[in-house]
Scaffold this motif. Structure first.
Motif, PDB file in Angstrom:
ATOM      1  N   SER A   1       0.888  -1.196  -0.077  1.00 16.69           N
ATOM      2  CA  SER A   1      -0.015  -0.019   0.006  1.00 16.69           C
ATOM      3  C   SER A   1       0.841   1.210  -0.046  1.00 16.69           C
ATOM      4  N   ILE A   2       1.825   1.264  -0.879  1.00 13.49           N
ATOM      5  CA  ILE A   2       2.813   2.366  -0.912  1.00 13.49           C
ATOM      6  C   ILE A   2       2.063   3.801  -1.281  1.00 13.49           C
ATOM      7  N   ASP A   3       1.150   3.606  -1.956  1.00 14.57           N
ATOM      8  CA  ASP A   3       0.330   4.573  -2.466  1.00 14.57           C
ATOM      9  C   ASP A   3      -0.470   5.457  -1.389  1.00 14.57           C
ATOM     10  N   GLN A   4      -0.756   4.752  -0.037  1.00 13.33           N
ATOM     11  CA  GLN A   4      -0.998   5.432   1.102  1.00 13.33           C
ATOM     12  C   GLN A   4      -0.018   6.248   1.653  1.00 13.33           C
ATOM     13  N   ILE A   5       1.144   6.175   1.494  1.00 14.60           N
ATOM     14  CA  ILE A   5       2.249   7.053   1.993  1.00 14.60           C
ATOM     15  C   ILE A   5       2.006   8.600   1.774  1.00 14.60           C
ATOM     16  N   GLN A   6       2.078   9.346   2.751  1.00 18.48           N
ATOM     17  CA  GLN A   6       1.950  10.784   2.497  1.00 18.48           C
ATOM     18  C   GLN A   6       2.861  11.558   1.370  1.00 18.48           C
ATOM     19  N   GLN A   7       2.394  11.746   0.376  1.00 22.63           N
ATOM     20  CA  GLN A   7       3.080  12.399  -0.885  1.00 22.63           C
ATOM     21  C   GLN A   7       4.144  11.371  -1.040  1.00 22.63           C
ATOM     22  N   ALA A   8       3.485  10.445  -1.713  1.00 25.84           N
ATOM     23  CA  ALA A   8       4.304   8.956  -1.859  1.00 25.84           C
ATOM     24  C   ALA A   8       5.390   9.263  -2.894  1.00 25.84           C
ATOM     25  N   GLU A   9       4.790   9.778  -4.291  1.00 25.19           N
ATOM     26  CA  GLU A   9       5.793  10.175  -5.165  1.00 25.19           C
ATOM     27  C   GLU A   9       6.941  10.920  -4.998  1.00 25.19           C
ATOM     28  N   LYS A  10       6.850  12.090  -4.169  1.00 20.37           N
ATOM     29  CA  LYS A  10       7.886  12.928  -3.719  1.00 20.37           C
ATOM     30  C   LYS A  10       8.890  12.326  -2.901  1.00 20.37           C
ATOM     31  N   HIS A  11       8.249  11.561  -1.821  1.00 17.99           N
ATOM     32  CA  HIS A  11       9.161  10.971  -0.945  1.00 17.99           C
ATOM     33  C   HIS A  11       9.879   9.732  -1.183  1.00 17.99           C
ATOM     34  N   MET A  12       9.258   9.095  -2.251  1.00 22.39           N
ATOM     35  CA  MET A  12       9.935   7.764  -2.600  1.00 22.39           C
ATOM     36  C   MET A  12      10.581   7.966  -3.995  1.00 22.39           C
ATOM     37  N   LYS A  13      11.253   9.146  -4.148  1.00 21.24           N
ATOM     38  CA  LYS A  13      12.146   9.140  -5.487  1.00 21.24           C
ATOM     39  C   LYS A  13      13.140   8.175  -5.848  1.00 21.24           C
ATOM     40  N   TRP A  14      13.891   7.644  -4.582  1.00 20.80           N
ATOM     41  CA  TRP A  14      14.712   6.510  -4.695  1.00 20.80           C
ATOM     42  C   TRP A  14      14.298   5.301  -5.783  1.00 20.80           C
ATOM     43  N   LEU A  15      13.015   5.046  -5.734  1.00 22.68           N
ATOM     44  CA  LEU A  15      12.409   3.889  -6.493  1.00 22.68           C
ATOM     45  C   LEU A  15      12.765   4.158  -8.013  1.00 22.68           C
TER      46      LEU A  15
END
Length: 942
Positions: free
Chosen positions: A224-238
């Motif tokens: 459920s990574i899309d439930q992380i707050q501002q997922a796209e911004k904070h998971m740039k390392w992906l």
């Protein structure tokens, strides 16, 4: 209350004494104290007997009196604290996700996941997508279990994100947890930033560095990574290329998946086929002995054909609803109602209404509504005890009945002892059913929780002061209250809450740095303003701190502030609180206490970042010396200081020295890892069981004697002095038989037994044992050996406590000689020993002998630390008292003025406005009180 006769109590105690696994708590006193004592006992049983962890709550103990003692395990990973609550939450989330016994044709998906692991690098993350409730968490958890079984060399790191806005959805905490898990498996301990922006930025480098050290594949799974707050911004390392042995799998809901991620390889979970639907419903009905007719089965099959009615959660809930009606209701009627529900939220609404109809009174229906609403508006859930305090009319019987129904029908679940919604759709239904998505209604329920936790905080702080204890602000108050103020938009109350030092300390020490920082940003304070406000609050708190316990608590608060400021990059402002923490601990505990080493280590860390390498090196070496004396040369705490020194030398291009220290540290960590096993200590538990088995067989070996000594120390740390005495005596007897009575190991057992008798205030026995230990060590060890210095110091302190000052003098003089031989005549450690001797002379009214010792100590401190260091200020104050006593008032005033200038400079460094009424020694000082200087000098001992 006299309802139980003393004979009955005696019978009960006799019965308990025959039960090997029973624990009895004998307590006379207030109910609150008794409850707290029971809580501590149960906590120890869970940690030691069940998990096999070594106890860590040593803050109040005089560790200076013990050897082989266990360090507070708060710094396993560099200077980053491990939040056991967050880790437990993830373990429970994994267990709950994998609970289902039906795998719903997952085999085809398992093959695809296996192909990803075997595929050649580089490969982007794999996206597991599906609608809400489609079984993504179940699939991933079942596959993790298979991987753990068939690929033991593969390191699998997982994170299950819960409800949006909960702690489990905070990006910085997720990345910190994954980094620490990697560090745990690679024996690498390096400084790790707490700054959320830097943490996210540095994660790819950590992943590259740590994956290179791991022999095998690393799989990172985020559900459920899309439930992380501002997922796209904070998971740039992906988006960056992953290391060759790293694979990443993330799951998302189809509707909320970020656009950039849709290009990744995707494994989409198909709706359940008719066979799986039938299997799931049959399993639920069979568990309740409910038989469906062919016609009913066909009706269900026809209904479960759309995307929203044939996902795993909907079908499971449908099966439970039918099974719940069972043989007592009309199955056709409930089937008709279910068929009108075209998605999971509407089916949940039907379930809730059926629970409401089963309740006997309007009062129970109202309580059901209240329970669901307060759980929904909380940050991380609500406990059963909190519910009964929020609603006094809620009886245990009603609560148990309601929770049974809600848990059985997949509305609520338990996580870390808290009630929370089992699925996001359940919470969405409650908002629609009870709150009509009305912000005013939601705000009213939040306000109820605000009032409750505010009251809890007041009670806890009162308890803290009343019982002279600390750490009473629980993670519940710290987690919920500031978050609720943030949600309510009440900046003023949030600001006041943040200035509660215990709330902020609780959040920081559990690693919730990003959360704490976001609250301060919301109230509109920059880093410098925040630092100044915290320091002012601490100064106010210090005015009311009296007694040893309060001062130790104060030192912890100062250290927390210093570390927080260091992590914010405010190095110049971090020095003063860390220095103050060091001063208090040296005075309230002992200059050689492990907590003093902790302060030295933290202060050195600031100087390293500040590039003041000379200062840092001295402090690290002092911390290393204390740790070696307290824990022995092969303890993880010693390894930590060696690592810190190695890093410092590397920064100075002293590569050869750094490499030597790193090798030494690595050997210690390797040995500790083998002994300790996993984080929860199961390997340690097995080892302890084998050792105890050998001990019961009565083998006399040096190893068994050492184990008996360790067990004695362990029981000592739990305040179980009688059992500790038994083990320590057996250790001494065995060592005398195996090694001979003059062996240095016998001196260790004597030393520890002496410490125990000292604790029990049996000073004569302690004196005899310390003298024997000293005699052995004088003959067996080198004149500058740390163990000899240890016994010398503690026997000297005991003599002083017993009023045998003449016998204490030669030992204090010997302590000075040992330190001079160990470190050279100009080392600060020598100055500390000189001050100790000077204090003793002042107690004996020998001011003439004390004066040159103070003057020499002052010169060493000034040469080592500079003329404005707090140690210099303390020594100047002691010299001022001495001059006053001798009638030299002019010199006394001059010395005191210089001491106050140093104190004021220290306060100005952090931006404080006024000096504290406490001296740096932790006691009040004025020239008037100098008429009784011995008290001040006693407290001023360094």
């Amino acid at each position: 209350d006299g309802r139980v006769s003393s004979f009955a109590v005696q019978q009960l105690i006799e019965q308990i004494s025959y039960m090997s696994k029973a624990k009895m708590i004998d307590h006379v006193g207030g109910v609150e104290e008794g409850a707290y004592e029971i809580y501590n006992c149960v906590e120890k049983i869970i940690k030691q007997d069940i998990l096999g962890c070594e106890m860590t709550d040593l803050e109040g103990k005089d560790l200076g009196n013990k050897e082989d003692s266990t360090a507070p395990e708060e710094e396993v990973f560099g200077d980053v604290l491990w939040d056991a609550h967050d880790e437990q939450e993830q373990m429970e989330a994994f267990q709950q996700a994998s609970n289902s016994t039906c795998e719903l044709g997952f085999e085809k998906y398992f093959e695809r996941l296996n192909d990803l692991v075997a595929a050649p690098a580089p490969i982007p993350p794999l996206l597991v997508s599906g609608g809400p409730g489609s079984g993504k968490s179940l699939l991933l958890s079942k596959w993790i279990q298979l991987q753990q079984k068939h690929s033991p060399n593969t390191l699998i790191l997982y994170h299950f994100v819960g409800r949006p806005m909960s702690t489990s959805s905070e990006s910085a905490l997720i990345i910190k947890r994954l980094t620490l898990k990697l560090m745990q498996h690679s024996w690498l301990v390096s400084p790790l930033t707490f700054d959320p922006a830097k943490l996210l930025e540095e994660f790819p480098r950590w992943l590259e560095k740590l994956s290179a050290r791991h022999q095998g594949s690393i799989i990172i799974i985020i559900d459920s990574i899309d439930q992380i707050q501002q997922a796209e911004k904070h998971m740039k390392w992906l988006i960056d290329p992953l290391p060759v042995n790293v694979r990443v799998i993330v799951s998302v809901n189809v509707e909320t998946c970020p656009q950039a991620w849709r290009l990744w390889p995707t494994l989409h979970l198909d709706p359940l086929n008719s066979k799986d639907v039938k299997s799931l419903i049959s399993a639920e009905c069979n568990s309740a002995n409910v038989k469906l007719t062919k016609e009913q089965e066909k009706k269900l099959e026809r209904h479960c054909r759309s995307a929203t009615t044939c996902n795993a959660l909907y079908v499971t809930l449908l099966g439970k609803t039918i099974a719940c009606v069972g043989n007592t209701g009309n199955i056709d009627e409930i089937l008709q109602q279910c068929c009108q529900c075209q998605d999971t939220v509407s089916l949940y609404r039907l379930v809730l209404r059926s629970i409401q109809e089963s309740l006997q009174s309007d009062k129970e229906k109202r309580l059901l509504r209240e329970i669901l609403c307060v759980i929904g508006v909380s940050h991380n859930g609500v406990s059963e005890s909190e519910l009964t305090e929020l609603y006094p009319e809620l009886t245990s019987a009603v609560l148990a009945s309601l929770l049974h129904s809600l848990h059985k029908m997949c509305l609520l679940t338990y996580g870390c002892g808290l009630l929370k919604f089992q699925h996001l759709q359940a919470w969405e239904m409650v908002k629609l059913e009870y709150m009509e998505a009305d912000e005013n209604v939601i705000s009213a329920y939040r306000q109820k929780l605000v009032e409750y936790f505010t009251m809890q905080l007041r009670v806890l702080i009162f308890f803290c002061f009343s019982f002279n204890s600390r750490d009473r602000v629980t993670w519940r108050s710290a987690d919920e209250l500031p978050w609720l103020f943030q949600q309510q938009g009440d900046k003023q109350k949030l600001h006041k809450c943040l200035l509660n030092l215990f709330v902020s300390q609780n959040l920081y020490k559990r690693g919730h740095f990003a959360e704490l920082l976001s609250y301060w940003q919301l109230v509109g304070k920059d880093k410098s303003s925040m630092a100044a406000e915290y320091f002012d609050s601490l100064k106010e708190y210090e005015k009311s701190s009296e007694g040893e316990e309060s001062m130790i608590c104060l030192a912890d608060l100062y250290e927390t502030l210093g570390r927080f400021l260091k992590d914010l990059g405010l190095l110049s402002q971090a020095v003063a609180p860390l220095q103050r923490s060091l001063e208090i601990r040296e005075t309230a505990l002992d200059p050689d206490h492990p907590r003093v080493a902790q302060s030295l280590h933290q202060l050195a860390g600031v100087y390293v970042q500040w590039k003041k390498f000379g200062n840092a090196e001295q402090l690290y070496k002092q911390a290393l010396e204390i740790s070696e004396n307290a824990y022995g040369a092969e303890h993880p705490r010693v390894a930590r200081e060696l690592d810190a020194l190695a890093t410092l030398y590397q920064k100075q291009n002293k590569y050869e020295q750094a490499e030597q220290l790193r090798k030494k540290s690595f050997k210690i960590r390797q040995k500790a890892a083998r002994q300790k096993g996993s984080l929860c200590g199961f390997a340690l538990l097995r080892q302890r069981a084998l050792q105890l088995e050998e001990l019961t067989l009565g083998k006399d070996t040096p190893d068994n004697a050492r184990t008996l000594n360790e067990l004695g120390v362990l029981y000592y740390l739990q305040n179980n002095l009688e059992t500790a005495e038994l083990f320590l005596k057996r250790s001494l007897e065995m060592r005398e038989r195996v090694l001979g009575s003059e062996h240095p190991d016998c001196a260790q057992s004597l030393n520890n037994l002496a410490a125990l008798y000292n604790e029990k205030k049996h000073y004569d026995k302690a004196e005899e044992l310390y003298e024997k230990a000293l005699d052995i060590r004088r003959r067996a060890l080198a004149p500058d050996h740390p163990s000899l210095a240890y016994t010398v110091k503690h026997l000297a302190v005991l003599y002083k406590k017993m009023g045998k000052l003449d016998k204490a003098v030669p030992l204090y003089e010997l302590a000075v000689e040992i330190r001079q031989k160990s470190f050279g005549p100009k080392h600060p450690s020598v100055a500390t020993a000189l001050v100790n001797l000077a204090v003793l002379y002042c107690q004996m009214k020998k001011q003439i002998e004390a004066l040159p010792l103070y003057e020499r100590a002052l010169k060493i401190y000034e040469d080592s630390f500079g003329h404005m260091h707090p140690r210099v200020g303390e020594t100047l104050k002691n010299l001022a008292v001495l001059s006053y006593e001798r009638g030299d008032f002019e010199k006394a005033a001059e010395l005191y003025k210089r001491a106050m200038e140093i104190k004021e400079a220290e306060t100005l460094l952090i931006g404080g406005k006024a000096t504290s009424r406490h001296s740096s020694s932790g006691d009040t000082f004025s020239l008037k009180s100098a008429l009784s200087p011995n008290t001040f000098l006693e407290h001023g001992q360094r």
